[in-house]
Scaffold this motif. Structure first.
Motif, mmCIF file in Angstrom:
data_model
loop_
_atom_site.group_PDB
_atom_site.id
_atom_site.type_symbol
_atom_site.label_atom_id
_atom_site.label_comp_id
_atom_site.label_asym_id
_atom_site.label_seq_id
_atom_site.Cartn_x
_atom_site.Cartn_y
_atom_site.Cartn_z
ATOM 1 N N VAL A 279 -2.617 5.396 -3.251
ATOM 2 C CA VAL A 279 -3.495 6.562 -3.222
ATOM 3 C C VAL A 279 -2.834 7.670 -4.052
ATOM 4 C CG1 VAL A 279 -2.491 7.375 -1.041
ATOM 5 C CG2 VAL A 279 -4.733 8.205 -1.765
ATOM 6 N N PRO A 280 -3.540 8.225 -5.041
ATOM 7 C CA PRO A 280 -2.967 9.311 -5.848
ATOM 8 C C PRO A 280 -2.576 10.491 -4.957
ATOM 9 C CG PRO A 280 -4.954 8.436 -6.877
ATOM 10 C CD PRO A 280 -4.889 7.839 -5.500
ATOM 11 N N THR A 281 -1.395 11.032 -5.202
ATOM 12 C CA THR A 281 -0.828 12.034 -4.290
ATOM 13 C C THR A 281 -0.168 13.167 -5.074
ATOM 14 O OG1 THR A 281 -0.385 10.277 -2.693
ATOM 15 C CG2 THR A 281 0.716 12.377 -2.322
ATOM 16 N N ARG A 282 -0.491 14.382 -4.682
ATOM 17 C CA ARG A 282 0.167 15.551 -5.257
ATOM 18 C C ARG A 282 1.360 15.954 -4.392
ATOM 19 N NH1 ARG A 282 -5.283 19.238 -6.312
ATOM 20 N NH2 ARG A 282 -6.114 18.010 -8.066
ATOM 21 N N TYR A 283 2.393 16.470 -5.040
ATOM 22 C CA TYR A 283 3.556 17.068 -4.380
ATOM 23 C C TYR A 283 4.308 16.059 -3.495
ATOM 24 C CZ TYR A 283 -0.208 20.364 -5.288
ATOM 25 O OH TYR A 283 -1.288 20.997 -5.842
ATOM 26 N N ILE A 284 4.474 14.832 -4.014
ATOM 27 C CA ILE A 284 5.180 13.790 -3.269
ATOM 28 C C ILE A 284 6.604 14.236 -2.939
ATOM 29 C CG2 ILE A 284 6.253 11.516 -3.601
ATOM 30 C CD1 ILE A 284 3.693 10.485 -4.710
ATOM 31 N N HIS A 285 7.086 13.816 -1.790
ATOM 32 C CA HIS A 285 8.407 14.163 -1.258
ATOM 33 C C HIS A 285 8.526 15.665 -0.997
ATOM 34 C CE1 HIS A 285 11.037 10.360 -1.972
ATOM 35 N NE2 HIS A 285 9.829 10.056 -1.522
ATOM 36 N N THR B 67 0.853 -1.184 0.000
ATOM 37 C CA THR B 67 0.000 0.000 0.000
ATOM 38 C C THR B 67 0.894 1.240 0.000
ATOM 39 O OG1 THR B 67 -0.197 -0.086 2.428
ATOM 40 C CG2 THR B 67 -1.892 -1.183 1.153
ATOM 41 N N GLU B 68 0.655 2.119 -0.964
ATOM 42 C CA GLU B 68 1.603 3.201 -1.220
ATOM 43 C C GLU B 68 0.905 4.483 -1.669
ATOM 44 O OE1 GLU B 68 4.363 4.672 -1.432
ATOM 45 O OE2 GLU B 68 6.007 3.279 -1.036
ATOM 46 N N THR B 69 1.721 5.436 -2.062
ATOM 47 C CA THR B 69 1.280 6.652 -2.731
ATOM 48 C C THR B 69 1.856 6.635 -4.140
ATOM 49 O OG1 THR B 69 3.213 7.884 -1.936
ATOM 50 C CG2 THR B 69 1.207 7.991 -0.605
ATOM 51 N N THR B 70 1.199 7.341 -5.045
ATOM 52 C CA THR B 70 1.737 7.450 -6.398
ATOM 53 C C THR B 70 1.500 8.855 -6.917
ATOM 54 O OG1 THR B 70 1.832 6.368 -8.579
ATOM 55 C CG2 THR B 70 -0.363 6.732 -7.642
#
Length: 351
Positions: A316-322, A230-233
């Motif tokens: 889970v779709p993610t904006r501005y990762i890291h 389970t992650e972010t992308t």
């Protein structure tokens, strides 16, 4: 969804850079204690919570660590030089408030560098580099910093708290991958109310951001029949990024990985992809398919363990990762949980 949001807030506001995940592990263990038959921490620091059944075994895993910094040197005036732990875009570090985690407790600081007013014209045209930055904790000498407990090797995290936005969207630091950790916890809570014959290993891995290290060790020890990470992308639905770079959108449901890092990381098991897709369709869960040029997850290490472990990734779709201001939709996160729960419930259709 409110309980899931509170859980994510707690996890996001907890600090734990790679190699220093103890506080996150404590939260995860506290949340899982009544929903697992056994909880243990392996020699590497991975948390493993297991619910035993008589049937096949599933590993659901999320990494507990976040990107951070570490004290490399304290100069005579008490300013801290640092190294990056994990994948940073250097300008993101500049002007952040940070917390130096010392043996005597947390010490607040700010990241500074030469102001543009005194830069030469050529310097102003270039983005600031981490190597030119420093941390100001307000002291006037190295000795004063050391009395506070600051030393070479002190880990540093960003001082940023979770906040709610409009349309059930939220922002905070370390959603990569505390959103995944929240998924793992919530999945275990929900399957505890079901009568399943499957053995589920809920794993919080360490040091993903610096080489997928905890995943290698935990998967080797467990050797499950199948693994779901389970992650972010990265989403591609905001200015500055094109759909050709990422067609994933916030608010459109979980992302099921087909390939990451253009195949250099994971080429997901086709049986696992079919299982996840058919589960989503059967239960009317919206989903997206993710084919990425870059970025890997713990699945890269897990699927190569022992004789091979069929693996898939639900993100889970993610904006501005890291960055310290990552943004996700709570509706997407809730749908990710539902997809993994229903997949585990329907595991007989895969195995």
């Amino acid at each position: 969804m409110k309980d899931l949001q509170k859980l994510l807030e707690k996890l996001s506001n907890t600090h734990g850079i790679s190699g220093y995940e103890g506080n996150v592990r404590t939260v995860m263990e506290d949340e899982l204690r009544e929903y697992a038959d056994e909880i243990r921490t392996d020699k590497m620091g991975n948390l493993i919570a297991t619910s035993y059944g008589s049937g096949p075994s599933v590993m659901i895993a999320a990494h507990m660590d976040e990107i951070g910094l570490m004290v490399k040197y304290i100069d005579e005036n008490g300013f801290l030089r640092f190294v990056k732990i994990g994948g940073w875009f250097d300008p993101t570090i500049h002007s952040q408030r940070v917390i130096v985690h010392t043996v005597n407790g947390p010490v607040k600081g700010v990241v500074g560098c030469k102001p543009p007013h005194v830069m030469k014209e050529e310097e102003r045209k270039k983005p600031p580099k981490a190597e030119d930055m420093f941390i100001d904790i307000g002291v006037t000498s190295k000795e004063e910093a050391e009395k506070l407990g600051v030393e070479v090797g002190s880990p540093i995290s960003v001082d940023r708290e979770f906040a709610a936005l409009e349309n059930n969207r939220v922002t905070g630091k370390a959603f990569d991958d505390r959103a995944g950790v929240a998924m793992v916890i919530q999945v275990m809570k929900e399957i505890s109310r079901m009568e399943l014959n499957v053995t589920v290993h809920a794993v919080g891995t360490v040091q993903e951001e610096v080489g997928l290290k905890g995943a290698k060790v935990s998967a080797f020890g467990l050797n499950p029949d199948v693994a779901i990470i389970t992650e972010t992308t990265i989403s591609g639905d905001y200015p500055g990024i094109d759909k050709k770079d990422s067609a994933i959108e916030v608010g459109k449901g979980p992302a099921i990985t087909i390939v990451d890092a253009a195949g250099r990381g994971l080429i997901a098991d086709q049986g696992v992809i079919k299982w996840l897709k058919e589960t989503a369709r059967q239960h009317n869960i919206p989903y997206q398919l993710d084919v990425a040029d870059g970025g890997t997850t713990d699945a890269t290490a897990i699927h190569l363990t022992k004789e091979g472990i069929p693996s898939g990734v639900v993100s889970v779709p993610t904006r501005y990762i890291h960055s310290p201001v990552e943004v996700i939709s709570m509706e997407d996160l809730s749908s990710c949980v539902e997809l993994v729960v229903k997949a585990i419930e329907n595991i007989d259709t895969y195995l």
